[in-house]
Design a protein around this motif. Structure first.
Motif, PDB file in Angstrom:
ATOM      1  N   VAL A 108     -32.403-104.251 -78.446  1.00 24.96           N
ATOM      2  CA  VAL A 108     -32.174-103.656 -77.130  1.00 24.96           C
ATOM      3  C   VAL A 108     -32.090-102.135 -77.212  1.00 24.96           C
ATOM      4  O   VAL A 108     -32.674-101.427 -76.383  1.00 24.96           O
ATOM      5  N   GLN A 109     -31.385-101.623 -78.212  1.00 26.59           N
ATOM      6  CA  GLN A 109     -31.272-100.154 -78.335  1.00 26.59           C
ATOM      7  C   GLN A 109     -32.644 -99.501 -78.466  1.00 26.59           C
ATOM      8  O   GLN A 109     -32.876 -98.405 -77.964  1.00 26.59           O
ATOM      9  N   LYS A 110     -33.542-100.198 -79.163  1.00 28.17           N
ATOM     10  CA  LYS A 110     -34.890 -99.670 -79.359  1.00 28.17           C
ATOM     11  C   LYS A 110     -35.579 -99.319 -78.052  1.00 28.17           C
ATOM     12  O   LYS A 110     -36.265 -98.312 -77.963  1.00 28.17           O
ATOM     13  N   ILE A 111     -35.439-100.186 -77.040  1.00 29.27           N
ATOM     14  CA  ILE A 111     -36.209 -99.957 -75.808  1.00 29.27           C
ATOM     15  C   ILE A 111     -35.691 -98.772 -75.007  1.00 29.27           C
ATOM     16  O   ILE A 111     -36.328 -98.350 -74.057  1.00 29.27           O
TER      17      ILE A 111
END
Lengths: 249, 249
Positions: A197-200
């Motif tokens: 999630v952090q990636k997006i």
């Protein structure tokens, strides 16, 4: 302004709580399920009823989509504003002679999970400018993120949310089923899920894709298919096919 | 201990960076892609080569699954330990006369995304107790979460990760495709996505399920199917079917 919330489920509870936390008084919470209404009433100190709907300027209907129309008929008053909270219904589903509106909070609500209401986007649709102003001001008391949205757009917002939230949660359920079957604690996967999630926030999801399908790693794909069965196998095949189509593999 | 990392992709880069950050010197980073090796070498100040593999006590192979076997043959030394980082390969795929191991970091790696290595679970398998001790100590320098895992278990860990990470990311891609098609900023959905993940820290995913499928809201399910086509429609149908099977709807 006198406000009544109709419903006793997850959305009704959190809407009532969001208003109460900001010091906005609610005239009543009205519904069928006395046990739930009583709980909400006690926690948030709001009068409730299952029988006598109070007079109000604004009624916010927080019930399942299939009940909205029926419930909207309970309100016989004409000079008032009635809003539903559904992502997929038009405001015209509301079946009374009052002014109609949509007041859609884009979030997943569970009673037992605390929420930071400030971050919830609210999408508003009304019949006239004055009602719009009223609902914008009200929603802005709760959230920093209030926007206008007609029914057509709201349908797609809701559909996107189904993919990004409901289906994601179901993947967690199926993932946990697999790890449980091998006595692997699901906690192991939480850092991975957080990172996914952090990636997006930084990378387009399409550019962040990893895993055997996007690498076209046929050996691993076949191995995995042998480990799966039933609905999980169906999901595995459809997701990989969709990944490979997206990247033209 | 002399350590060489083989590979120049996402995993090789992050493994090299994780060691370097903890002050563990790397003898060399070795691979085929000179451009990538040169970038990693400059950033992390590690010697690189595409031709001459340095002598070392430990080689960590960080290449795609389908290349592991071939790459493992480059190492002709016998008295050394060679580990691959694959979730789905047995350590026996390593095709030399050295001691073999698996050193599997459970995370999704993209070069452009910074990572907190301390939270990454490492799964280790070795041929003997001494090698296990060596790799446990090494992994513990990077991460707080180091465990043993044989190949059978690792396969299921990897499979679970595909559902919980790779497929979740693909749902974000398909969700963004839908919102993009209507000029709805995908940022609107980030609080919802965050909440979807935060929920599973507190509630079993199976108990946290929301959305039209688990409510058996046939009207919304039909409406959504009309808005979708292609792979997104296939995903929509399979996910809803799987949700309804899980809850026996």
């Amino acid at each position: 302004m006198q406000i009544v919330i109709i419903g006793s489920g997850n959305v009704a509870y959190h809407m009532a709580k969001a208003f109460t936390q900001k010091g906005i008084p609610l005239t009543q919470i009205f519904g069928r399920n006395e046990k739930e209404l009583n709980k909400i009433s006690e926690e948030l100190n709001i009068p409730y009823s299952t029988e006598n709907l109070e007079d109000a300027d604004l009624y916010i209907i927080c019930v399942s989509d299939h009940s909205v129309e029926k419930v909207s008929k309970i309100i016989t008053k004409k000079n008032c504003l009635v809003a539903h909270t559904s992502g997929s219904l038009p405001k015209e589903i509301l079946a009374g002679e009052y002014r109609k509106a949509s007041f859609y909070p884009l979030q997943t609500f569970s009673k037992s999970k605390e929420l930071d209401y400030e971050k919830i986007p609210f999408f508003i649709e009304t019949e006239n400018e004055n009602d719009k102003k009223v609902l914008f001001e009200l929603a802005s008391e709760i959230s920093k993120n209030v926007m206008e949205s007609n029914h057509e757009k709201r349908k797609y917002i809701h559909l996107t949310a189904v993919f990004a939230c409901n289906f994601v949660n179901h993947l967690f359920s199926r993932a946990k089923e697999i790890s449980d079957s091998q006595d692997i604690p699901f906690d192991y996967f939480l850092p991975l899920i957080d990172e996914t999630v952090q990636k997006i926030y930084e990378i387009e999801p399409k550019l962040a894709q990893t895993g055997p399908a996007v690498r076209n790693d046929v050996r691993v794909l076949q191995l995995h298919e042998q480990l799966l069965k039933g609905e999980s196998l169906d999901i595995y095949k459809v997701m990989n096919h969709s990944i490979q189509k997206m990247y033209e593999l």
